[in-house]
Design a protein around this motif. Structure first.
Motif, PDB file in Angstrom:
ATOM      1  N   LEU A  13      -6.499 -24.220  14.572  1.00  0.00           N
ATOM      2  CA  LEU A  13      -7.766 -25.594  14.858  1.00  0.00           C
ATOM      3  C   LEU A  13      -8.174 -26.115  13.524  1.00  0.00           C
ATOM      4  O   LEU A  13      -8.129 -27.320  13.148  1.00  0.00           O
ATOM      5  N   PHE A  14      -8.416 -25.336  12.455  1.00  0.00           N
ATOM      6  CA  PHE A  14      -9.039 -25.797  11.300  1.00  0.00           C
ATOM      7  C   PHE A  14      -8.228 -26.609  10.595  1.00  0.00           C
ATOM      8  O   PHE A  14      -8.719 -27.721  10.194  1.00  0.00           O
ATOM      9  N   PHE A  15      -6.935 -26.556  10.742  1.00  0.00           N
ATOM     10  CA  PHE A  15      -6.182 -27.665   9.891  1.00  0.00           C
ATOM     11  C   PHE A  15      -5.811 -28.753  10.611  1.00  0.00           C
ATOM     12  O   PHE A  15      -5.315 -29.713  10.196  1.00  0.00           O
ATOM     13  N   ILE A  16      -5.940 -28.670  12.165  1.00  0.00           N
ATOM     14  CA  ILE A  16      -5.705 -30.150  12.814  1.00  0.00           C
ATOM     15  C   ILE A  16      -6.347 -31.306  12.308  1.00  0.00           C
ATOM     16  O   ILE A  16      -5.837 -32.240  12.511  1.00  0.00           O
ATOM     17  N   SER A 140     -16.620 -25.266   9.505  1.00  0.00           N
ATOM     18  CA  SER A 140     -16.611 -23.639   8.824  1.00  0.00           C
ATOM     19  C   SER A 140     -16.601 -22.675   9.991  1.00  0.00           C
ATOM     20  O   SER A 140     -16.231 -21.456   9.229  1.00  0.00           O
ATOM     21  N   ARG A 141     -16.473 -22.970  11.016  1.00  0.00           N
ATOM     22  CA  ARG A 141     -16.202 -22.192  12.199  1.00  0.00           C
ATOM     23  C   ARG A 141     -15.199 -22.706  13.087  1.00  0.00           C
ATOM     24  O   ARG A 141     -15.382 -23.713  13.657  1.00  0.00           O
ATOM     25  N   THR A 142     -14.013 -22.093  13.316  1.00  0.00           N
ATOM     26  CA  THR A 142     -13.176 -22.635  14.278  1.00  0.00           C
ATOM     27  C   THR A 142     -12.880 -21.422  15.130  1.00  0.00           C
ATOM     28  O   THR A 142     -12.599 -20.344  14.774  1.00  0.00           O
ATOM     29  N   PHE A 143     -12.325 -21.649  16.539  1.00  0.00           N
ATOM     30  CA  PHE A 143     -11.692 -20.793  17.423  1.00  0.00           C
ATOM     31  C   PHE A 143     -10.798 -21.428  18.312  1.00  0.00           C
ATOM     32  O   PHE A 143     -10.911 -22.770  18.752  1.00  0.00           O
ATOM     33  N   SER A 144      -9.795 -20.780  18.633  1.00  0.00           N
ATOM     34  CA  SER A 144      -8.959 -21.279  19.848  1.00  0.00           C
ATOM     35  C   SER A 144      -8.370 -20.092  20.694  1.00  0.00           C
ATOM     36  O   SER A 144      -8.164 -18.826  20.460  1.00  0.00           O
ATOM     37  N   VAL A 145      -8.114 -20.373  21.858  1.00  0.00           N
ATOM     38  CA  VAL A 145      -7.641 -19.638  22.954  1.00  0.00           C
ATOM     39  C   VAL A 145      -6.454 -19.912  23.393  1.00  0.00           C
ATOM     40  O   VAL A 145      -6.426 -21.256  23.705  1.00  0.00           O
ATOM     41  N   ASN A 169     -11.778 -18.313  12.624  1.00  0.00           N
ATOM     42  CA  ASN A 169     -11.545 -18.595  11.281  1.00  0.00           C
ATOM     43  C   ASN A 169     -13.229 -18.959  10.803  1.00  0.00           C
ATOM     44  O   ASN A 169     -13.904 -19.923  11.599  1.00  0.00           O
ATOM     45  N   ILE A 170     -13.883 -18.036  10.113  1.00  0.00           N
ATOM     46  CA  ILE A 170     -15.472 -18.405   9.861  1.00  0.00           C
ATOM     47  C   ILE A 170     -15.711 -18.121   8.440  1.00  0.00           C
ATOM     48  O   ILE A 170     -15.428 -16.976   7.748  1.00  0.00           O
ATOM     49  N   TYR A 171     -15.907 -19.355   7.765  1.00  0.00           N
ATOM     50  CA  TYR A 171     -16.320 -19.307   6.088  1.00  0.00           C
ATOM     51  C   TYR A 171     -17.861 -19.193   6.123  1.00  0.00           C
ATOM     52  O   TYR A 171     -18.557 -19.688   7.049  1.00  0.00           O
ATOM     53  N   PHE A 172     -18.275 -18.516   5.291  1.00  0.00           N
ATOM     54  CA  PHE A 172     -19.631 -18.128   5.249  1.00  0.00           C
ATOM     55  C   PHE A 172     -20.207 -17.910   3.681  1.00  0.00           C
ATOM     56  O   PHE A 172     -19.117 -17.723   2.958  1.00  0.00           O
ATOM     57  N   TRP A 173     -21.399 -18.043   3.370  1.00  0.00           N
ATOM     58  CA  TRP A 173     -22.046 -17.944   1.870  1.00  0.00           C
ATOM     59  C   TRP A 173     -21.314 -18.954   1.014  1.00  0.00           C
ATOM     60  O   TRP A 173     -20.581 -18.551   0.265  1.00  0.00           O
ATOM     61  N   GLN A 174     -21.573 -20.187   1.659  1.00  0.00           N
ATOM     62  CA  GLN A 174     -20.974 -21.445   0.772  1.00  0.00           C
ATOM     63  C   GLN A 174     -19.283 -21.449   0.753  1.00  0.00           C
ATOM     64  O   GLN A 174     -18.895 -21.849  -0.409  1.00  0.00           O
ATOM     65  N   GLY A 175     -18.579 -20.912   1.520  1.00  0.00           N
ATOM     66  CA  GLY A 175     -17.313 -20.885   1.476  1.00  0.00           C
ATOM     67  C   GLY A 175     -16.742 -19.492   0.569  1.00  0.00           C
ATOM     68  O   GLY A 175     -15.597 -19.672   0.448  1.00  0.00           O
ATOM     69  N   ARG A 176     -17.821 -18.809   0.004  1.00  0.00           N
ATOM     70  CA  ARG A 176     -16.962 -17.670  -0.804  1.00  0.00           C
ATOM     71  C   ARG A 176     -16.305 -16.921  -0.046  1.00  0.00           C
ATOM     72  O   ARG A 176     -15.008 -16.310  -0.402  1.00  0.00           O
TER      73      ARG A 176
END
Length: 257
Positions: A13-16, A140-145, A169-176
């Motif tokens: 999903l993130f890369f769509i 920064s937050r994506t999910f698929s089923v 996919n969950i990015y956190f702390w400014q993408g670190r």
């Protein structure tokens, strides 16, 4: 690192919504051989892992286009056994998602297959079904089923099966940091996994998840073009590597191209 079967769908999903594709290569040192030596039992006391390679490399590629996206990964497992060494097994999955509309639904088509020195060719599998995707506004937050029909043509008992897959996919702390992974639940008869509970014809249902945690070094000042990530993965499974429940961590590095 996908499912020794490495995995089902990862980060689609993130890369769509990203204009370019994404590729990476991962190196995992697997602690399963140390944790579950010959004769050791699974966490629920049911069975042991007969042999587990110590090193896995995974190559992933994702490419979106105007009709959806294509994703594949290839796993190579390395180790040494009496009379043999180097690459002991290989596994790959390739998936195509088709979407001609604005709704967050797509048609998912997938193939899985591989082989190793212990069992020869794996039973290849063909999957198809709908996928639903969600993304936060900043992605920064994506999910698929995905809910899929799964055909395993060479399985003598269960040719027609199902598979449910979740990917996050969950990015956190400014993408670190990136917390990513998948969870699969599917039906597949495995006659060699005979337990007191499964009966004489083996197990029929498999649960598999591989959560990953990465620290992205390109978020460090002065290392913006150094696309190395360091982290770990935990392979959590029931009736996958053997009958019973296992939790196997890795130490890993990843380079994103």
């Amino acid at each position: 690192m996908k499912k020794s079967f490495f995995l089902a769908v990862y980060a689609a999903l993130f890369f769509i919504c990203v204009p370019s594709g994404a590729q990476n290569i991962q190196f995992h040192y697997d602690f399963g051989g140390l944790m579950y030596r010959k004769g050791a039992k699974a966490l629920d006391g049911s069975s042991a892992i007969p042999f587990r390679p110590s090193l896995t490399t995974t190559v992933e590629m994702f490419k979106p286009d105007s009709w959806g996206n294509t994703f594949f990964f290839v796993d190579m497992n390395y180790g040494s056994i009496p009379g043999d060494g180097g690459v002991l097994g290989a596994y790959w999955e390739i998936a195509r998602e088709l979407r001609f509309w604005e709704l967050p639904l797509s048609v998912h088509i997938e193939y899985n297959g591989g082989l190793d020195v212990f069992t020869g060719a794996y039973d290849d599998a063909w999957l198809a079904g709908p996928s639903w995707s969600f993304a936060s506004k900043d992605f920064s937050r994506t999910f698929s089923v995905s809910a899929m029909y799964k055909a395993i043509p060479r399985n003598p008992k269960t040719v027609h099966n199902f598979q449910l897959t979740g990917v996050w996919n969950i990015y956190f702390w400014q993408g670190r940091f990136l917390f990513a992974g998948f969870i699969d639940f599917w039906k597949e008869n495995r006659p060699w996994q005979v337990t007191s509970r499964s009966g004489a014809d083996g197990t029929d249902y498999i649960l598999m998840s591989e959560p990953q945690l990465w620290y992205n070094l390109n978020t460090v000042k002065g290392l913006e073009k150094f696309n190395l990530s360091v982290g770990t993965e935990v392979e959590i499974s029931n009736n996958f590597v053997a009958a019973g429940f296992f939790a196997i961590p890795t130490a890993a590095v990843k380079w994103t191209f």
